[in-house]
Each structure stands twice: as structure tokens, then as C-alpha cells.
Design a protein around this motif. Structure first.
Motif, short mmCIF file in Angstrom:
data_model
loop_
_atom_site.label_atom_id
_atom_site.label_comp_id
_atom_site.label_asym_id
_atom_site.label_seq_id
_atom_site.Cartn_x
_atom_site.Cartn_y
_atom_site.Cartn_z
N ASP A 1 0.84 -1.20 0.00
CA ASP A 1 0.00 0.00 0.00
C ASP A 1 0.87 1.25 0.00
OD1 ASP A 1 0.17 1.07 3.03
OD2 ASP A 1 0.14 -1.14 3.02
N ASP A 2 0.25 2.37 -0.36
CA ASP A 2 0.98 3.64 -0.49
C ASP A 2 1.59 4.09 0.82
OD1 ASP A 2 0.22 3.52 -3.09
OD2 ASP A 2 -1.33 5.08 -2.95
N ASP A 3 0.86 3.94 1.92
CA ASP A 3 1.36 4.42 3.21
C ASP A 3 2.63 3.69 3.63
OD1 ASP A 3 -0.67 6.27 3.43
OD2 ASP A 3 -2.00 4.90 4.53
N PRO B 1 5.43 14.84 -7.57
CA PRO B 1 5.90 14.66 -6.19
C PRO B 1 5.71 13.23 -5.71
CG PRO B 1 3.79 15.78 -6.19
CD PRO B 1 4.18 15.65 -7.63
N PHE B 2 6.69 12.73 -4.96
CA PHE B 2 6.62 11.36 -4.44
C PHE B 2 5.45 11.20 -3.48
CE2 PHE B 2 7.77 8.71 -0.73
CZ PHE B 2 7.68 7.46 -1.34
N ALA B 3 5.15 12.22 -2.70
CA ALA B 3 4.07 12.11 -1.70
C ALA B 3 2.74 11.80 -2.37
CB ALA B 3 3.98 13.39 -0.89
N ASP C 1 2.71 19.46 -0.31
CA ASP C 1 2.17 18.73 -1.45
C ASP C 1 2.03 17.26 -1.07
OD1 ASP C 1 2.16 21.02 -3.16
OD2 ASP C 1 4.32 20.78 -3.43
N THR C 2 0.92 16.92 -0.49
CA THR C 2 0.68 15.57 -0.01
C THR C 2 -0.48 14.94 -0.77
OG1 THR C 2 -0.87 16.28 1.70
CG2 THR C 2 1.47 16.28 2.28
N ASP C 3 -0.80 13.71 -0.37
CA ASP C 3 -1.91 13.04 -1.02
C ASP C 3 -3.25 13.67 -0.68
OD1 ASP C 3 -1.54 12.22 1.62
OD2 ASP C 3 -2.59 10.33 1.27
N ALA C 4 -3.25 14.51 0.36
CA ALA C 4 -4.50 15.17 0.74
C ALA C 4 -4.73 16.47 -0.03
CB ALA C 4 -4.50 15.46 2.24
N PRO D 1 3.47 7.54 -4.63
CA PRO D 1 4.42 6.71 -3.88
C PRO D 1 4.76 5.40 -4.59
CG PRO D 1 2.23 6.53 -2.92
CD PRO D 1 2.12 7.53 -4.02
N LEU D 2 5.78 5.45 -5.43
CA LEU D 2 6.20 4.26 -6.17
C LEU D 2 7.00 3.33 -5.28
CD1 LEU D 2 7.28 5.92 -9.55
CD2 LEU D 2 5.05 4.98 -8.91
#
Length: 891
Positions: A557-559, A706-708, A641-644, A711-712
């Protein structure tokens, strides 16, 4: 002192014994003498003493002739005894070897010259043989087919297919008895000890059947083992089995822990599977066919192969696949328009157009090198032939025909070629090992080349042809000499104007071929210099790069992925000697980022073939600071710059110039891919351009995400060191293992090393061309020097007369230099014309310059002219030091 008895008192056998003792190389056997004496006595009683004595001496001379090395004339009316063919061949061979041994300098120079030429030809042919002539390591290779997906607009010639494409081709085609698929992968092997990253492929269960390959031990995949719910199984490559398990057969049935999941080893694939693009595979796993419905048609990562049905031709299969591709383009225009699938026979589809061009250039280059070497040795033979004119004249006067003389001289040439071929085989093996070393072992084609039966046969043919190339002309000219003139004039003969003209033509040909090779090498070197002089767009010094690939089974998962990489970044930043740390999808420039198409908001939707494209890279906010990439406008990524938050992107200047030429791109939005449900991405900043790759002269559009928000699982850690970057490698490994002891850390390189590795194969090829060109130049210079030295020696009396009559040394030097200069100039003119034609093959290989680059086409002849004049100057200077009185006194 030995007193001979009077003739009337001496018996013939006694005289025969004395003759043999003083003149022959070996004893005359008593039994033979006894037989002759009995025959003599019988003939004396029958025919008389005089007739018997004449017969007796003829027999003695005939018997002694082999030891005396003299010719015996048969009696009148008797047919001469003809020697057996093999007897004369061995006689010529023995004499040729003795003649070469007596001239060690000539033998050594000619042998080494030809050995180098034959060696490079053998090495390159071994490469051609592996790629073109050698049979593929599979049964029924003539019916095996490779699929390729091409897109002219994107510059893709050998592309791959999506999962749904594979199913469509498999279900709709009628020309194939089976179609198989595979895709690459990497897994963490954790069977105890240090974790190891292994490369491999996920394949359909029918791949071995399609390629008619088997296993060394165990079995292949069974039908259904690529379906959902099948037990996890694996196969090992032959090389990995030998390296990792020492070839133990009990590995079958053992457990292999990959990415935290247990796989049962069911077999070891035969070594024939390790060819071309599959050579680096270590582990083989079943392809997950149950995921086909989840994969987009835009996600092309599968390679396809097939086996033709009996009676179906390659052209029929090609047409059918093309037709299926056209139907898919009509049905799915958004993702397939512009893509054109092809099906090639496996024997024909291994090389792309650029590889074929390079291969053709290499073959032409080494062919030129061999021709130059032959011309050089031919010139030496012509010079040596003049010195041997008296010897050949004596042989002709004693009855040797022209054919026999030509055969004798060619035998010597064949001996030289045989020695050269034997030495050249060893040199070719060393050359191929050197290419593997220069390319860091990363180029499979160099490792595929080997000396097999085809290569040995090629070397044999070359060793049989080259003596004719360099030895036939000198042999014909030598055997055509006038016997009377040669015997009168002795060995110091000039060979006449015709002989000098022949040697001049050979030197001119050497100059022409050498110049053509130098121009090719010069264009390639100039191209590399142009690329190297272009700015990378970032600072690559003191940066350590480490690739980390997280297994999906543990970090699904991404987290989990975000947490691991955030913790890793913190730990690496805290290491002594680390200035800053960033993460990225690829090493910039050294590796190609994925090219994706996108849709710009506000513009009408278009097919994928006409959509804007750009290379994408996922990075962390520190990326631009670590690499020193300046911000042109807007901002780069921040921790906000996050997933939110809303999706953002940073683009390079070239992207803005190409797709937003007349407006500020900040705040504009685009959507990656063809999925209409994908989110819009807003541009928040523009940064300076970086080069797209080491071999691309054009800057490509670049998009940073952005990686955030993306998230690879596989990223590259870029750590800028305060001093020595490589010294941080151990500490970075420990930082990774402190978070996950099962995580492999094996791809550790500095950025400078990564940039070199990306061009290692190109450097190896350019080194080849440069080495060949320098070798050709040296041989041409030696040829010029040899011809002019010989001309000076033959014109010694003329020069002496001139100097005795008052000619100044400067005039004599000018006379010699002008003669040699004509050879260089004429050869250079012809060579430039040939180089202009040859340079057309370099269209796809040169960057930043024209194939008719004036610097190269003017600089190379200038260098060749300087070297040619230096080769002329030494004999010219020696000519002015001739003592006229000594030469004229001898005359």
C-alpha cells in the motif's frame, strides 16, 4: 692429401665412392654400390666398356642428385620423370620456410601486420556470426516469430504490448500454433545470508513449448500454473543455477524466497535460453494472467513471441498481425492509433536499424583494414622481389617454368598467412574480452561472440584469400622478369617504372582507405565531444546513487512505501559526510525516464498518437536542490504537497516552450494518460532543462511529479556527499538494512559512474573505430616510408650523379618529397570522395554535427598529410647523405 688413381686403373665404383664422399650430404649405401657394380659388369660384357661406363655414371648422378640438390637431364628420347604433386608441394613448402627463416625481419613485420588485420576481422566476424549467421539456440528456429510494436511519431521501433493486446493477438490470430508472452521483473532473494536482488521474467506457461526448449533438470511450467490459485513455482536459469547453487540437482523441489513469498523450484532451464535480450534472466516465474483485466491498454510492458503453424509463411503471419493491429486501432483509437505491430521471424528480428548500421560499418572498417594490410605486405614483397630477381632468373635458366615460380612464391605467401591466422585467432579472443571489459559487461552482444566452427572457417577462408590478395601480383611480376637482363644486371635492379608505378598505386590505395576510416572515426569522436560539451543541466559530482525496489508483498500500500522512504531519507541525511538526500524514479540522464502522453486542459481531445508527450519522473522536494537544478519560475515541491492536497507538477523549460509557447504555464492543468477519470494536475513551477539521455542531442519535455502524491515502490536514493561519495556506500547499506534486513542493496554507483555506464557500449564501439583508423594510418605511413626508402635506394646512382654535378641537398630532398607527396595527395582525393559516400551510413549515429562536418573533412586530410610528409622526409633526408664517390666507384 688424397691422390686419385689414374682413370684407366680406377674402377667406376671407386670413383663413385670418392664423388659421393666429397660432394654429397649423406653416405652412399654399400648395397646400392654393389648392385650398380654387378649391373656394370653385366653391361660391359654385353655392350662394351665405354657404353657400360656411360650408363654407370648416369646412375650414380641420378642417385646422388637429391643430396647434391642438382637437376638431372633424362636421356634423349626418354620422357622426364614427373614428380608426384604432393612431392613438389612439400618441396616448395620446405624451401619457402627456409627462405622466410633467412629473412626474419621481413617475416616478422609481414606476419605481425597480417595477424593484426586477421585478428580484428575474426573478432568482428565472431560478433556478426553471433547476431546474423549463427542459428538461434532453439529447435525449429525457422518457424519462431518475434513480435514488435512500432510508433513512428514516438520514435519507437521495437516496442512492447499491453496485456489486453496479448490476449487479442492470441485469440484472433490463425497463423500461430501458440503465442507466448513475458515481461521483466526484479525480486529480493532472501534464502539466508545477505539479501540479493535477482533479475528475471514472468512468462506464460507455454513459452518453453513455443521456443522448443527444455530443462537441464526438473521440468518447465505446466498448463494452468499461470492461472489464479495455482501453487507458486519458479524455474532457474542455467547460469544462475551454476553460480548460486554450484549445479546441484537437488535444488529441484527446494524453496526460493522472493519478495517474502515462497516459490518451489521445479526446474532449471537449458543454457540455450540465455541468448539476446533474455541472457540476463536469473529466475523465471509464471505470468499473472488473472491481472489482464486490471491492466490498461496504455500500459505496454509485455513482449510476445509465437510459433508458426505448418505451411504458414513469415509474410502471411506479418500481414495477419498488421491486420489485427489495424482493427485494434479502429476499436481503440485513443490508445492504439499510431501504433503498428509487426511479426518477424526470430532469425531476422534480433537487430534494429541502428544496430544493423553499426554492424555494417564495423564489417566495412575491418575489411578496409585487411585490404590495407594486404597492400602493405604486397609492397614489401614487390621490394623483396627485385632483390630476388637474380635468384628467380637462375631458377628459370635451369628449367623452372613460370607456373612453378609463381607457385613457389605463393607458397611463401601462404606460409605467412598461416602464421598470421594462428596469431590472429589469439588476438581476436583478446579483443572481444577487451570489449566486454570496456562495456563493463553490460552489452550482451559482446558476450555472445565466441570462436566456433563458423569463425574458424571464416579465418581459414581469410588465410587462403589474403595470400592471393598480397602475393599474386608480386609473384606474377617476379616470374615475368627477363632472364637474360636479370643475370646480367645482378640483384640490384630497380624493377623499372612499371614496378615503381605498381608500388605507388598500392600506397595510394592505402592512403585512401586509411583516410576513409579516419573520417568515420573522426565524425564519431566529434559527435561524442559535442554531446559531452553540452551541459547536463545539473551537478553530478559527489553524488552516490542507490536503487531501492520494495517488494509488493511487504509494501503493497501507499502508506507503507511512504513510511519506508521517509524513514530512509532521514537516516541517510543523518550519516556523517552527507550534505543532502533526495529520491527519484531514475538517475537523471543516465537512465531514460518513462515517456507518457497527456491531455492539456482546454484543448480538444485527440488520439494518443497526436497527444503531447513528455518524460516523467517522481521526485522528492529536495531533488532540485541536491542536483543543483535552478528554478525558472513558480516554485518546486514542498512538504505541503501531499496526497490530501490537489495534484501538482513541475515542468522543465522545454515542456513549457513546446506546449505553452505563448503563455505562462503556471496554474495550467493537464491529465496524464487516456483515462478520463484520472485527476487533473496543476503546474506550480518551471525549472531549467536537463539532458534527457547521454546519447540524445535534443532536450526532451520533462515532467516532475511529487513522491508524496505518487508513492512508487522503486526509487533511486541520491545522496550528495561532502567529499568522497563512494565512501558512503557501506553506511547507506547499513541504513537500509536497519529498516529492513531483507531488502537488497546492490545497485550502488556514483552518478559519474552511472553516466559512464550508460555510454559504455558506445565508448567501446568508438574505441574500436578509432583503434582501426589509427592502425590503418600507421600502416599507410609505413607503406609510404617503405616505398620512398626503396625508391631512394634504387635511385642512389642518379642522386649521386646529381650531387656530383652540383645539385644542392635541398633540391634533392624536394625531389624525393614531391614524389611521395603526389602519392599522398592523390590517395587523399580518392579517400575524401569515398568518405563522403561512407558518411551517409552515419546519419543516425552522429549528433550535433553534419555527416559532412567541415572540421573533420579538413582536419583528417591535414593530419594524414603531415604524417605522410614525415614518412617521406626520413628517406629524403637519407638521400642527401649519400656519398657520391662511393656509389659511383661501385658503379
Amino acid at each position: 692429401m688424397i691422390r686419385l688413381p689414374r682413370r684407366r686403373q680406377a674402377t667406376p665404383p671407386a670413383l663413385a665412392r670418392l664423388l659421393i664422399a666429397f660432394l654429397s650430404a649423406g653416405p652412399y649405401r654399400d648395397q646400392q654400390l654393389g648392385d650398380l657394380e654387378e649391373a656394370f659388369l653385366a653391361r660391359r660384357e654385353a655392350d662394351g666398356s665405354d657404353a657400360a661406363r656411360r650408363w654407370y655414371w648416369r646412375q650414380v648422378v641420378k642417385s646422388a642428385a637429391p643430396n647434391l640438390a642438382i637437376r638431372t637431364r633424362p636421356p634423349r628420347g626418354a620422357k622426364p620423370r614427373s614428380k608426384q604433386p604432393m612431392e613438389t608441394v612439400f618441396q616448395d613448402l620446405r624451401y619457402g620456410i627456409r627462405s622466410l627463416i633467412k629473412n626474419p625481419a621481413f617475416t616478422a613485420v609481414s606476419t605481425v601486420t597480417l595477424a593484426l588485420a586477421i585478428g580484428v576481422n575474426t573478432a568482428i566476424f565472431s560478433l556478426v556470426n553471433a547476431l546474423v549467421f549463427a542459428d538461434l539456440p532453439m529447435n525449429e528456429a525457422e518457424t519462431a516469430v518475434i513480435f514488435r510494436n512500432a510508433n513512428a511519431q514516438l520514435g519507437i521501433e521495437r516496442g512492447s504490448f499491453s496485456f489486453p493486446d496479448f490476449l487479442d493477438f492470441r485469440d484472433q490470430s490463425q497463423s500461430f500454433e501458440g503465442i507466448a508472452a513475458w515481461r521483466g521483473g526484479q525480486w529480493a532473494l532472501t534464502n539466508g545470508g545477505e539479501p540479493l536482488r535477482v533479475d528475471g521474467y514472468r512468462v506464460t506457461d507455454n513459452l518453453l513449448d513455443v521456443w522448443r526448449l527444455g530443462t537441464v533438470t526438473g521440468r518447465g511450467f505446466l498448463p494452468g500454473e499461470d492461472q489464479p490459485g495455482a501453487p507458486p513455482v519458479a524455474m532457474l536459469s542455467h547460469g544462475f543455477w551454476i553460480r548460486q547453487y554450484a549445479g546441484r540437482e537437488e535444488v529441484v523441489g527446494s524453496q526460493l524466497r522472493l519478495d517474502g513469498r515462497e516459490y518451489t523450484v521445479v526446474g532449471v532451464i537449458s543454457p540455450e535460453m540465455e541468448f539476446a535480450e533474455l541472457a540476463e534472466a536469473e529466475v523465471w516465474l509464471p505470468l499473472d494472467l488473472d491481472r489482464a483485466s486490471e491492466v490498461s491498454r496504455e500500459q505496454r510492458n509485455l513482449f510476445l513471441t509465437g510459433r508458426l503453424k505448418e505451411g504458414v509463411t513469415g509474410q502471411q503471419a506479418y500481414d495477419e498481425i498488421l491486420a489485427i493491429g489495424a482493427r485494434l486501432a479502429e476499436e481503440y483509437p485513443a490508445t492504439h492509433r499510431g501504433w503498428e505491430p509487426h511479426a518477424f521471424l526470430a532469425e531476422d528480428g534480433l537487430l534494429d536499424s541502428e544496430a544493423k548500421t553499426i554492424l555494417l560499418l564495423l564489417v566495412l572498417t575491418v575489411g578496409f583494414v585487411l585490404l590495407i594490410a594486404c597492400a602493405n605486405v604486397a609492397n614489401m614483397l614487390l621490394a623483396r622481389a627485385s632483390a630476388r630477381s637474380r635468384e628467380m632468373a637462375v631458377r628459370a635458366a635451369l628449367g623452372a617454368g613460370r607456373v612453378r615460380l609463381v607457385r613457389q612464391l605463393l607458397t611463401e605467401s601462404f606460409v605467412i598467412a598461416g602464421l598470421s591466422a594462428a596469431i590472429g585467432l589469439g588476438l581476436s579472443r583478446g579483443l572481444m574480452q577487451g570489449l566486454v571489459t570496456i562495456s563493463n559487461g553490460r552489452e550482451v552482444v559482446f558476450m555472445m561472440a565466441e570462436i566456433d566452427g563458423n569463425v574458424l572457417f571464416f579465418t581459414l577462408i581469410v588465410s587462403l584469400i589474403t595470400p592471393l590478395a598480397f602475393g599474386l601480383l608480386p609473384a606474377l611480376k617476379t616470374s615475368a622478369e627477363d632472364v637474360g637482363a636479370a643475370l646480367k644486371e645482378g640483384s640490384a635492379r630497380s624493377g623499372g617504372r612499371k614496378g615503381n608505378r605498381t608500388r605507388g598505386v598500392l600506397v595510394g590505395a592505402q592512403v585512401s582507405l586509411a583516410l576513409m576510416l579516419m573520417v568515420v572515426a573522426g565524425l564519431l569522436v566529434r559527435s561524442v565531444i559535442q554531446l559531452e560539451q553540452r551541459e547536463l543541466g545539473f551537478d553530478a559530482t559527489n553524488i552516490l546513487s542507490v536503487r531501492i525496489g520494495l517488494p509488493e508483498s511487504k509494501y503493497g500500500d501507499d502508506d507503507a512505501r511512504r513510511q519506508f522512504f521517509e524513514q530512509l531519507t532521514e537516516r541517510v541525511e543523518g550519516l556523517p559526510g552527507v550534505a543532502s538526500v533526495a529520491l527519484a524514479t531514475v538517475r537523471p540522464v543516465a537512465e531514460n525516464a518513462a515517456r507518457r502522453s497527456f491531455e492539456i486542459e482546454g484543448q480538444p481531445p485527440v488520439d494518443e498518437a497526436d497527444r503531447p508527450t513528455g518524460r516523467t519522473s517522481v521526485v522528492t522536494p529536495e531533488y532540485f536542490d541536491v542536483l543543483g537544478i535552478p528554478t525558472v519560475s513558480g516554485r518546486t515541491f514542498t512538504t505541503n504537497d501531499t496526497d490530501a492536497s490537489f495534484e501538482v507538477a513541475v515542468i522543465a523549460q522545454e515542456t513549457a516552450r513546446r506546449y505553452w509557447p505563448d503563455e505562462d504555464p503556471i496554474g495550467r492543468r493537464f491529465r496524464i494518460g487516456v483515462d478520463e477519470t484520472a485527476p487533473w494536475v496543476q503546474i506550480v513551477g518551471v525549472v531549467a532543462d536537463t539532458r534527457s539521455s547521454t546519447s540524445d542531442e535534443r532536450v526532451q519535455p520533462m515532467i516532475y511529479l511529487p513522491f508524496a502524491q505518487n508513492p512508487l515502490a522503486t526509487l533511486v536514493v541520491l545522496a550528495r556527499a561532502q567529499r568522497d561519495a563512494l565512501a558512503l556506500s557501506g553506511a547507506v547499506r547499513n541504513a537500509v538494512w536497519s529498516l529492513d534486513p531483507d531488502q537488497p542493496v546492490d545497485d550502488v554507483r556514483t552518478m559519474e559512474q552511472a553516466l559512464y555506464d550508460a555510454e559504455a557500449t558506445g565508448y567501446a564501439l568508438i574505441s574500436l573505430f578509432v583503434a582501426f583508423a589509427v592502425f590503418a594510418l600507421c600502416m599507410a605511413a609505413v607503406g609510404i616510408y617503405g616505398v620512398m626508402s626503396y625508391a631512394v635506394s634504387q635511385r642512389a646512382s642518379e642522386i649521386s650523379i646529381r650531387m656530383a654535378l652540383g645539385a644542392r641537398a635541398g633540391h634533392v630532398r624536394l625531389m624525393i618529397l614531391s614524389h611521395g607527396g603526389k602519392l599522398v595527395v592523390l590517395g587523399a582525393i580518392v579517400g575524401l570522395a569515398g568518405a563522403a559516400l561512407l558518411s551517409r551510413l552515419l546519419q543516425s549515429l552522429v549528433f550535433g554535427i553534419s555527416t559532412l562536418d567541415p572540421v573533420t573533412f579538413l582536419g583528417v586530410p591535414a593530419i594524414l598529410g603531415i604524417i605522410g610528409m614525415l614518412a617521406n622526409y626520413v628517406p629524403a633526408r637519407r638521400a642527401t647523405r649519400i656519398d657520391p664517390m662511393k656509389v659511383l666507384r661501385v658503379e
